[in-house]
Design an enzyme around this catalytic site. Structure first.
Site, PDB file in Angstrom:
ATOM      1  N   SER A  69       1.607  -6.959   0.870  1.00  0.00           N
ATOM      2  CA  SER A  69       2.237  -8.300   1.145  1.00  0.00           C
ATOM      3  C   SER A  69       2.323  -9.091   0.104  1.00  0.00           C
ATOM      4  O   SER A  69       1.570  -8.856  -1.115  1.00  0.00           O
ATOM      5  CB  SER A  69       1.379  -9.186   1.960  1.00  0.00           C
TER       6      SER A  69
HETATM    7  N1  SAH Z   1      -3.393  -5.450   4.247  1.00  0.00           N
HETATM    8  C1  SAH Z   1      -2.659  -4.324   3.482  1.00  0.00           C
HETATM    9  C2  SAH Z   1      -1.039  -4.410   3.709  1.00  0.00           C
HETATM   10  C3  SAH Z   1      -0.996  -3.786   5.087  1.00  0.00           C
HETATM   11  S1  SAH Z   1       0.747  -3.225   5.632  1.00  0.00           S
HETATM   12  C4  SAH Z   1      -2.840  -4.631   1.889  1.00  0.00           C
HETATM   13  O1  SAH Z   1      -3.451  -5.550   1.823  1.00  0.00           O
HETATM   14  O2  SAH Z   1      -2.372  -3.589   1.178  1.00  0.00           O
HETATM   15  C5  SAH Z   1       0.350  -2.981   7.304  1.00  0.00           C
HETATM   16  C6  SAH Z   1      -0.810  -1.712   7.549  1.00  0.00           C
HETATM   17  O3  SAH Z   1      -1.116  -1.773   8.707  1.00  0.00           O
HETATM   18  C7  SAH Z   1       0.016  -0.302   7.405  1.00  0.00           C
HETATM   19  O4  SAH Z   1      -0.862   0.281   6.305  1.00  0.00           O
HETATM   20  C8  SAH Z   1       0.101   0.237   8.633  1.00  0.00           C
HETATM   21  O5  SAH Z   1      -0.148   1.649   8.743  1.00  0.00           O
HETATM   22  C9  SAH Z   1      -1.289  -0.245   9.332  1.00  0.00           C
HETATM   23  N2  SAH Z   1      -0.970  -0.190  10.764  1.00  0.00           N
HETATM   24  C10 SAH Z   1      -0.010  -0.484  11.756  1.00  0.00           C
HETATM   25  N3  SAH Z   1      -0.533  -0.576  12.875  1.00  0.00           N
HETATM   26  C11 SAH Z   1      -2.187  -0.076  12.995  1.00  0.00           C
HETATM   27  C12 SAH Z   1      -2.845  -0.139  13.790  1.00  0.00           C
HETATM   28  N4  SAH Z   1      -2.576  -0.183  15.236  1.00  0.00           N
HETATM   29  N5  SAH Z   1      -3.958   0.130  13.584  1.00  0.00           N
HETATM   30  C13 SAH Z   1      -4.381   0.091  12.120  1.00  0.00           C
HETATM   31  N6  SAH Z   1      -3.587  -0.093  11.043  1.00  0.00           N
HETATM   32  C14 SAH Z   1      -2.137  -0.121  11.572  1.00  0.00           C
END
Ligand code: SAH
Length: 215
Positions: free
Chosen positions: A58
């Protein structure tokens, strides 16, 4: 300090919407350690950046707004869904301090390793664990949590997350609103009651899994 980083901080300080504690966490965590090397010149542009496996980190102002809304205090136990690069988890580690604990769940194995690697390198491995799993079901092992932050767009608020939120706790979660983007909700639990407040419109990668978009 990086001039672009200092500029972001000046802007937020002038806006006075973000607490000094949250700004100091941003000051301490090196975003350049969490992004892909080829994007290092954009570390402090206020923009999302690509991560491996088609995911994104993000933009800094979104991380700040979510961290602010979450109202994290020292010593708290925090659950993050979507570890990605580990950057948001590092900010949370700064906010919970030495006595707190951050649990982050990630569903893409490559990103579990990436987040673990980044967090270890940045010196946060004592405060955080990154686990592989479907975070749409929460993480029962250490529930309940005083704070829960979801960093992927959910079709609706997953029931297990409401259940794993401690009484008096706060959850911040982007939920699809039918416009192609998500409304960010701040949900506060009081006993069996949940109050929710909208804090803006954002665009996130989808939350997958049982309570996500492709069960
Ligand atoms: N917080 C992160 C950015 C996250 S992007 C940072 O600071 O870099 C969103 C993430 O959520 C992705 O890596 C994706 O793989 C994960 N995601 C999506 N669905 C998910 C689920 N059901 N359980 C765990 N992770 C999930």
């Amino acid at each position: 300090m990086d001039e672009k980083k200092a500029m972001l901080l000046r802007g937020w300080r002038a806006g006075a919407a973000i607490d000094e504690r949250v700004l100091r966490a941003f000051e301490r965590v090196k975003r350049e350690q969490f992004i892909m090397a080829q994007h290092s010149q954009y570390a402090y542009a206020d923009a999302p950046l690509p991560l491996p496996a088609g995911q994104t980190i993000s933009q800094p102002s979104t991380v700040m707004l979510m961290s602010q809304a979450l109202d994290v205090r020292e010593g708290m136990s925090v659950l993050e869904i979507g570890a990605g690069s580990g950057y948001q988890a590092a900010i949370l580690c700064e906010l919970v301090g030495k006595t707190g604990r951050v649990y982050s769940i990630e569903t893409i194995p490559e990103l579990v390793s990436l987040a673990q690697h980044n967090l270890r390198k940045a010196g946060y491995s004592r405060s955080v664990t990154v686990s592989f799993g479907d975070g749409s079901q929460g993480f029962a092992a250490h529930a309940p949590y005083e704070r829960i932050i979801v960093t992927a767009g959910a079709p609706s608020v997953p029931k297990p997350l409401l259940e794993q939120l401690k009484d008096g706790g706060i959850m911040v979660i982007p939920v699809d609103d039918g416009t192609g983007s998500q409304t960010m909700w701040r949900i506060s639990r009081r006993g069996g009651k949940y109050e929710q407040q909208a804090i803006g419109e954002f665009v996130f990668v989808p939350l997958t899994g049982k309570y996500g978009k492709n069960p």
